[in-house]
Design a protein around this motif. Structure first.
Motif, PDB file in Angstrom:
ATOM      1  N   ASP A 175       0.837  -1.198   0.000  1.00  0.00           N
ATOM      2  CA  ASP A 175       0.000   0.000   0.000  1.00  0.00           C
ATOM      3  C   ASP A 175       0.873   1.249   0.000  1.00  0.00           C
ATOM      4  N   GLU A 176       0.218   2.383  -0.177  1.00  0.00           N
ATOM      5  CA  GLU A 176       0.953   3.645  -0.267  1.00  0.00           C
ATOM      6  C   GLU A 176       1.639   4.003   1.047  1.00  0.00           C
ATOM      7  N   GLU A 177       1.093   3.577   2.156  1.00  0.00           N
ATOM      8  CA  GLU A 177       1.710   3.861   3.457  1.00  0.00           C
ATOM      9  C   GLU A 177       3.104   3.221   3.532  1.00  0.00           C
ATOM     10  N   GLN A 178       3.237   1.995   3.046  1.00  0.00           N
ATOM     11  CA  GLN A 178       4.540   1.323   3.043  1.00  0.00           C
ATOM     12  C   GLN A 178       5.534   2.055   2.144  1.00  0.00           C
ATOM     13  N   VAL A 179       5.057   2.542   1.004  1.00  0.00           N
ATOM     14  CA  VAL A 179       5.918   3.293   0.084  1.00  0.00           C
ATOM     15  C   VAL A 179       6.406   4.566   0.767  1.00  0.00           C
ATOM     16  N   VAL A 180       5.503   5.312   1.365  1.00  0.00           N
ATOM     17  CA  VAL A 180       5.847   6.564   2.033  1.00  0.00           C
ATOM     18  C   VAL A 180       6.818   6.306   3.181  1.00  0.00           C
ATOM     19  N   GLU A 181       6.570   5.278   3.983  1.00  0.00           N
ATOM     20  CA  GLU A 181       7.448   4.962   5.113  1.00  0.00           C
ATOM     21  C   GLU A 181       8.843   4.564   4.636  1.00  0.00           C
ATOM     22  N   PHE A 182       8.902   3.785   3.560  1.00  0.00           N
ATOM     23  CA  PHE A 182      10.211   3.399   3.027  1.00  0.00           C
ATOM     24  C   PHE A 182      10.983   4.638   2.587  1.00  0.00           C
ATOM     25  N   ILE A 183      10.328   5.497   1.795  1.00  0.00           N
ATOM     26  CA  ILE A 183      10.990   6.708   1.303  1.00  0.00           C
ATOM     27  C   ILE A 183      11.417   7.596   2.467  1.00  0.00           C
ATOM     28  N   LYS A 184      10.584   7.716   3.458  1.00  0.00           N
ATOM     29  CA  LYS A 184      10.898   8.529   4.642  1.00  0.00           C
ATOM     30  C   LYS A 184      12.180   8.024   5.314  1.00  0.00           C
ATOM     31  N   ARG A 185      12.277   6.697   5.536  1.00  0.00           N
ATOM     32  CA  ARG A 185      13.479   6.116   6.157  1.00  0.00           C
ATOM     33  C   ARG A 185      14.700   6.271   5.246  1.00  0.00           C
ATOM     34  N   ASP A 186      14.493   6.051   3.951  1.00  0.00           N
ATOM     35  CA  ASP A 186      15.582   6.138   2.987  1.00  0.00           C
ATOM     36  C   ASP A 186      16.139   7.561   2.941  1.00  0.00           C
ATOM     37  N   LEU A 187      15.265   8.550   2.894  1.00  0.00           N
ATOM     38  CA  LEU A 187      15.701   9.951   2.875  1.00  0.00           C
ATOM     39  C   LEU A 187      16.467  10.304   4.143  1.00  0.00           C
ATOM     40  N   LYS A 188      16.004   9.799   5.258  1.00  0.00           N
ATOM     41  CA  LYS A 188      16.685  10.051   6.533  1.00  0.00           C
ATOM     42  C   LYS A 188      18.118   9.519   6.483  1.00  0.00           C
ATOM     43  N   LYS A 189      18.284   8.336   5.893  1.00  0.00           N
ATOM     44  CA  LYS A 189      19.622   7.751   5.764  1.00  0.00           C
ATOM     45  C   LYS A 189      20.502   8.587   4.842  1.00  0.00           C
ATOM     46  N   PHE A 190      19.942   9.050   3.714  1.00  0.00           N
ATOM     47  CA  PHE A 190      20.721   9.890   2.798  1.00  0.00           C
ATOM     48  C   PHE A 190      21.065  11.232   3.424  1.00  0.00           C
ATOM     49  N   ARG A 191      20.125  11.804   4.174  1.00  0.00           N
ATOM     50  CA  ARG A 191      20.399  13.081   4.838  1.00  0.00           C
ATOM     51  C   ARG A 191      21.548  12.937   5.825  1.00  0.00           C
ATOM     52  N   ASN A 192      21.610  11.807   6.493  1.00  0.00           N
ATOM     53  CA  ASN A 192      22.706  11.537   7.413  1.00  0.00           C
ATOM     54  C   ASN A 192      24.001  11.276   6.643  1.00  0.00           C
ATOM     55  N   ALA A 193      23.926  10.443   5.619  1.00  0.00           N
ATOM     56  CA  ALA A 193      25.126  10.036   4.879  1.00  0.00           C
ATOM     57  C   ALA A 193      25.787  11.195   4.142  1.00  0.00           C
ATOM     58  N   LYS A 194      25.014  12.167   3.692  1.00  0.00           N
ATOM     59  CA  LYS A 194      25.611  13.267   2.918  1.00  0.00           C
ATOM     60  C   LYS A 194      26.572  14.111   3.749  1.00  0.00           C
ATOM     61  N   HIS A 195      26.533  13.977   5.074  1.00  0.00           N
ATOM     62  CA  HIS A 195      27.455  14.715   5.941  1.00  0.00           C
ATOM     63  C   HIS A 195      28.815  14.020   6.037  1.00  0.00           C
ATOM     64  N   SER A 196      28.904  12.799   5.534  1.00  0.00           N
ATOM     65  CA  SER A 196      30.166  12.063   5.555  1.00  0.00           C
ATOM     66  C   SER A 196      31.137  12.677   4.553  1.00  0.00           C
ATOM     67  N   HIS A 197      32.407  12.669   4.913  1.00  0.00           N
ATOM     68  CA  HIS A 197      33.440  13.149   3.999  1.00  0.00           C
ATOM     69  C   HIS A 197      33.601  12.186   2.814  1.00  0.00           C
ATOM     70  N   ASN A 198      33.061  10.984   2.951  1.00  0.00           N
ATOM     71  CA  ASN A 198      33.204   9.968   1.915  1.00  0.00           C
ATOM     72  C   ASN A 198      31.968   9.848   1.020  1.00  0.00           C
ATOM     73  N   PHE A 199      30.995  10.731   1.187  1.00  0.00           N
ATOM     74  CA  PHE A 199      29.724  10.581   0.470  1.00  0.00           C
ATOM     75  C   PHE A 199      29.905  10.612  -1.047  1.00  0.00           C
ATOM     76  N   ALA A 200      30.671  11.566  -1.557  1.00  0.00           N
ATOM     77  CA  ALA A 200      30.873  11.666  -3.009  1.00  0.00           C
ATOM     78  C   ALA A 200      31.538  10.403  -3.547  1.00  0.00           C
ATOM     79  N   GLN A 201      32.502   9.882  -2.808  1.00  0.00           N
ATOM     80  CA  GLN A 201      33.178   8.661  -3.249  1.00  0.00           C
ATOM     81  C   GLN A 201      32.226   7.464  -3.172  1.00  0.00           C
ATOM     82  N   PHE A 202      31.368   7.428  -2.146  1.00  0.00           N
ATOM     83  CA  PHE A 202      30.365   6.370  -2.030  1.00  0.00           C
ATOM     84  C   PHE A 202      29.464   6.364  -3.261  1.00  0.00           C
TER      85      PHE A 202
END
Length: 152
Positions: A71-98
């Motif tokens: 259902d759409e709730e699962q899609v939204v929850e997945f994207i929400k968690r995924d974005l949170k991970k990317f928002r955290n990861a982009k602060h890494s000095h290794n993000f561009a290399q990743f």
């Protein structure tokens, strides 16, 4: 009759001439979603199939199928968690290399497919590729063991 249904009928006819056992037209709807994260973009596509299931794929910063959701709730929850991970990861000095390494892996997958579908690959080459890929898996496994797990 609209242009897209004519194109769809033409493609279907051509695929049947190639010997397709089944070509199913599903009343699906395709969506593209983009999030700007500073200088980076995270985007997804999902479609709703005739069984009301959602197929989600991340498109940027690198393509990766994420799966089928009920259902759409699962899609939204997945994207929400995924974005949170990317928002955290982009602060890494290794993000561009990743991102670069991940895109290289995608390109390598395409190259391997082209190689195997267009050349008669000998066993020695296949064994060497397998050995190198096993080494990469081992590097990742070892790195996970010595790295702190991030909980987002």
């Amino acid at each position: 009759m609209n242009a897209s249904s004519v194109k769809g009928d033409t493609i279907e006819a051509r695929l049947r001439c190639l010997g397709a056992d089944s070509v199913q037209q599903v009343q699906g709807i395709l969506y593209f979603v983009t999030f700007k994260e500073g200088e980076h973009e995270v985007s997804y596509s999902y479609n709703i199939n005739g069984k009301n299931k959602y197929f989600l794929q991340r498109i940027k910063p690198y393509p990766l199928p994420e799966g089928i959701f009920s259902d759409e709730e699962q899609v939204v929850e997945f994207i929400k968690r995924d974005l949170k991970k990317f928002r955290n990861a982009k602060h890494s000095h290794n993000f561009a290399q990743f991102i670069h390494v991940t895109n290289m892996i995608g390109e390598t997958t395409k190259e391997i497919e082209t190689f195997f579908l267009n050349y008669n690959v000998d066993k020695e080459c296949l064994d060497e590729l397998t050995q190198e890929l096993n080494a990469i898996h081992q590097i990742i496994s070892n790195a996970k063991k010595r790295s702190a797990h991030i909980i987002v």
